[in-house]
Design a protein around this motif. Structure first.
Motif, PDB file in Angstrom:
ATOM      1  N   ARG A   1       4.318 -38.774   6.667  1.00 36.57           N
ATOM      2  CA  ARG A   1       3.917 -39.897   6.234  1.00 36.57           C
ATOM      3  C   ARG A   1       4.910 -41.131   6.904  1.00 36.57           C
ATOM      4  O   ARG A   1       6.067 -40.884   6.953  1.00 36.57           O
ATOM      5  N   GLY A   2       4.124 -42.266   7.416  1.00 31.65           N
ATOM      6  CA  GLY A   2       5.038 -43.293   7.804  1.00 31.65           C
ATOM      7  C   GLY A   2       6.090 -42.978   8.939  1.00 31.65           C
ATOM      8  O   GLY A   2       5.237 -42.247   9.918  1.00 31.65           O
ATOM      9  N   ARG A   3       7.327 -43.448   9.266  1.00 32.40           N
ATOM     10  CA  ARG A   3       7.985 -42.750  10.360  1.00 32.40           C
ATOM     11  C   ARG A   3       8.615 -41.441  10.133  1.00 32.40           C
ATOM     12  O   ARG A   3       9.435 -41.115  10.876  1.00 32.40           O
ATOM     13  N   PHE A   4       8.198 -40.479   9.145  1.00 33.16           N
ATOM     14  CA  PHE A   4       8.849 -39.368   8.966  1.00 33.16           C
ATOM     15  C   PHE A   4       8.236 -38.422   9.625  1.00 33.16           C
ATOM     16  O   PHE A   4       6.970 -38.504   9.958  1.00 33.16           O
TER      17      PHE A   4
ATOM     18  N   GLY B   1      10.626 -34.889  14.724  1.00 39.21           N
ATOM     19  CA  GLY B   1      10.516 -36.170  14.464  1.00 39.21           C
ATOM     20  C   GLY B   1      11.549 -36.538  13.561  1.00 39.21           C
ATOM     21  O   GLY B   1      12.754 -35.762  13.265  1.00 39.21           O
ATOM     22  N   ASP B   2      11.618 -37.806  12.875  1.00 38.79           N
ATOM     23  CA  ASP B   2      12.759 -38.640  12.162  1.00 38.79           C
ATOM     24  C   ASP B   2      12.780 -37.881  10.720  1.00 38.79           C
ATOM     25  O   ASP B   2      11.756 -37.242  10.050  1.00 38.79           O
ATOM     26  N   GLY B   3      14.032 -37.698  10.050  1.00 41.68           N
ATOM     27  CA  GLY B   3      14.346 -37.321   8.716  1.00 41.68           C
ATOM     28  C   GLY B   3      15.382 -36.115   8.665  1.00 41.68           C
ATOM     29  O   GLY B   3      15.780 -35.549   9.672  1.00 41.68           O
ATOM     30  N   PHE B   4      15.622 -36.175   7.326  1.00 43.53           N
ATOM     31  CA  PHE B   4      16.694 -35.006   6.981  1.00 43.53           C
ATOM     32  C   PHE B   4      16.350 -34.037   5.767  1.00 43.53           C
ATOM     33  O   PHE B   4      15.396 -34.824   5.121  1.00 43.53           O
ATOM     34  N   PHE B   5      16.760 -33.013   5.609  1.00 42.39           N
ATOM     35  CA  PHE B   5      16.448 -32.182   4.367  1.00 42.39           C
ATOM     36  C   PHE B   5      17.399 -32.841   3.595  1.00 42.39           C
ATOM     37  O   PHE B   5      18.730 -33.019   3.714  1.00 42.39           O
ATOM     38  N   ARG B   6      17.055 -32.907   2.253  1.00 34.35           N
ATOM     39  CA  ARG B   6      18.005 -33.307   1.230  1.00 34.35           C
ATOM     40  C   ARG B   6      18.529 -32.115   0.321  1.00 34.35           C
ATOM     41  O   ARG B   6      17.763 -31.410  -0.028  1.00 34.35           O
ATOM     42  N   MET B   7      19.800 -31.826   0.162  1.00 30.69           N
ATOM     43  CA  MET B   7      20.210 -30.787  -0.335  1.00 30.69           C
ATOM     44  C   MET B   7      21.333 -31.180  -1.657  1.00 30.69           C
ATOM     45  O   MET B   7      21.987 -32.303  -1.294  1.00 30.69           O
TER      46      MET B   7
END
Length: 423
Positions: free
Chosen positions: A370-373, A86-92
């Protein structure tokens, strides 16, 4: 028709071929998102709005648009390989001591380094996955560090024992047959539980049940409970006394319901070297007496031995849970995802990572699912979203466009030669 038209067409087709070639080259790059070259036509404006509509003067590359569609999910053998469904990115971040300069990726090929950090080694120099540490439920994400140390022992303070005692057995006259742990004729049944001291040493608390009396009015049955710790009577027999004292009694009514309230017996534990003495409260609430064979219905206690981290996994909501050698499970951290109002505005940095920009908008952080994540899948990676068939067809089209624009330059050159040779 002029040379400029053909030249701009050649440049546009060449840029298109570069983008297509880059897509094809990254077909096997985990988390890669393909791009498309988008074009716009060029016109020169007429002075003072005079004249008819001007002719076009060529083509320009308007933008290289990234396509953030979902790639296929592929299973792996590494539990720290994570895919976003789905939507989202890993943060690094590149440095665990600098949590400001964030990088974003869909490439979830993570490993754990010697210091316990979760690291993406496919990023040049390595990048550290961020989230919330154990016990934190809000605030800015920080580099996730797994505590690989052992967890200490937990002292047992309470034990719950739920049994069914057989109402059909005969009363044992303790004046004739006093209780003796070595004499199975002196008791009916027994149950046991392992408890732990503050160092994790184990003790076997065994309890024995003796039906000692029944009454008719009102109908009741009384059971005397005796105990031992590692085979030694409790309470301790202090000479010259020789009798094994009971822990207490349990009384049941005519329906088999336990009427002793509270049905809690304290067992004193003599400690092993280095540990402190402690008391375990054994609670018999919920026990019954029926015309069925004896059965130990439930047995629990709140202590545990020290534990070594055996492995850990990541759930769909990003929660990292560790499994320990003592059977315990503990939360070790929380992976978070980041999303943007306009992902196409992210700035590519190479190594399959992006940075945010004014066009992407501010990063929005949340728990996966959660939400659109999107949700996370462990032991899985997201493959490139490049469709090789489509890219090869696009390459043929771009090649034809390049050839056609080269032909316009050749034709213009022929026209110029004709004009020059006029006499």
């Amino acid at each position: 028709m002029g040379f400029q038209h053909g030249l701009s067409g050649l440049m546009g087709a060449s840029k298109d071929l570069q983008v297509i070639g880059n897509n094809i080259a990254n077909t096997s790059t985990v988390g890669f998102k393909l791009s498309n070259a988008q074009f716009s036509d060029l016109y020169a404006k007429s002075m003072n709005l005079s004249g008819t509509s001007p002719g076009g003067i060529g083509v320009a590359v308007a933008t290289i648009a990234q396509q953030f569609t979902q790639g296929d999910l592929v299973s792996t053998a590494n539990p720290l390989d994570l895919a976003i469904n789905g939507d989202g990115f890993f943060r690094m971040v590149r440095d665990p001591s600098n949590n400001v300069e964030a990088l974003y990726t869909r490439n979830g090929q993570f490993t754990m380094d010697k210091d316990g950090y979760i690291v993406n080694k496919t990023t040049a120099g390595g990048a550290y996955l961020t989230g919330w540490p154990t016990g934190v439920k809000g605030g800015d994400p920080t580099p996730i560090r797994i505590n690989t140390g052992t967890i200490p022992a937990t002292l047992t303070t309470e034990a719950e024992t739920k049994v069914n005692l057989d109402s059909r057995v005969e009363v044992i006259d303790q004046l004739i047959t006093p209780f003796d742990i070595n004499d199975p004729e002196s008791y009916h049944d027994g149950s046991g539980v392992t408890v732990y001291d503050s160092l994790g040493n184990t003790y076997n608390v065994q309890t024995y049940y003796v039906k000692t009396s029944t009454t008719a009015l009102p109908p009741t049955s009384t059971w005397t409970v005796y105990g031992t710790v590692d085979g030694i009577p409790t309470p301790e027999i202090i000479p010259p006394a020789t009798a094994h004292l009971p822990l207490g009694t349990l009384t049941f009514d005519a329906t088999g319901v336990l009427t002793t309230v509270p049905a809690v017996f304290n067992v004193n534990i003599i400690p092993k070297p280095g540990a402190a003495a402690f008391v375990v409260a054994v609670d018999y609430a919920g026990s019954t007496q029926t015309a069925e064979d004896f059965v130990n219905i439930d047995q629990t206690q709140d202590g545990n031995a020290p534990g070594i981290l055996l492995n850990f996994g990541v759930a769909t909501d990003g929660k990292i849970t560790g499994s320990y050698s003592n059977g315990e499970f503990r939360e070790l951290g929380q992976v978070l995802l980041v999303n943007f109002a306009n992902p196409n505005g992210l700035t590519p940095q190479g190594d399959n990572v992006w940075r945010d920009s004014a066009q992407s908008g501010e990063p929005v952080i949340n728990i996966p699912g959660r939400g659109r994540f999107g949700t996370l899948r462990s032991s899985t990676v997201e493959s490139s979203n490049v469709d090789m068939t489509v890219e090869l067809v696009n390459m043929i089209i771009a090649q034809r466009v390049y050839q056609a624009n080269a032909q316009t330059i050749k034709t213009q050159d022929s026209v110029m030669n004709t004009l020059v040779n006029l006499r």
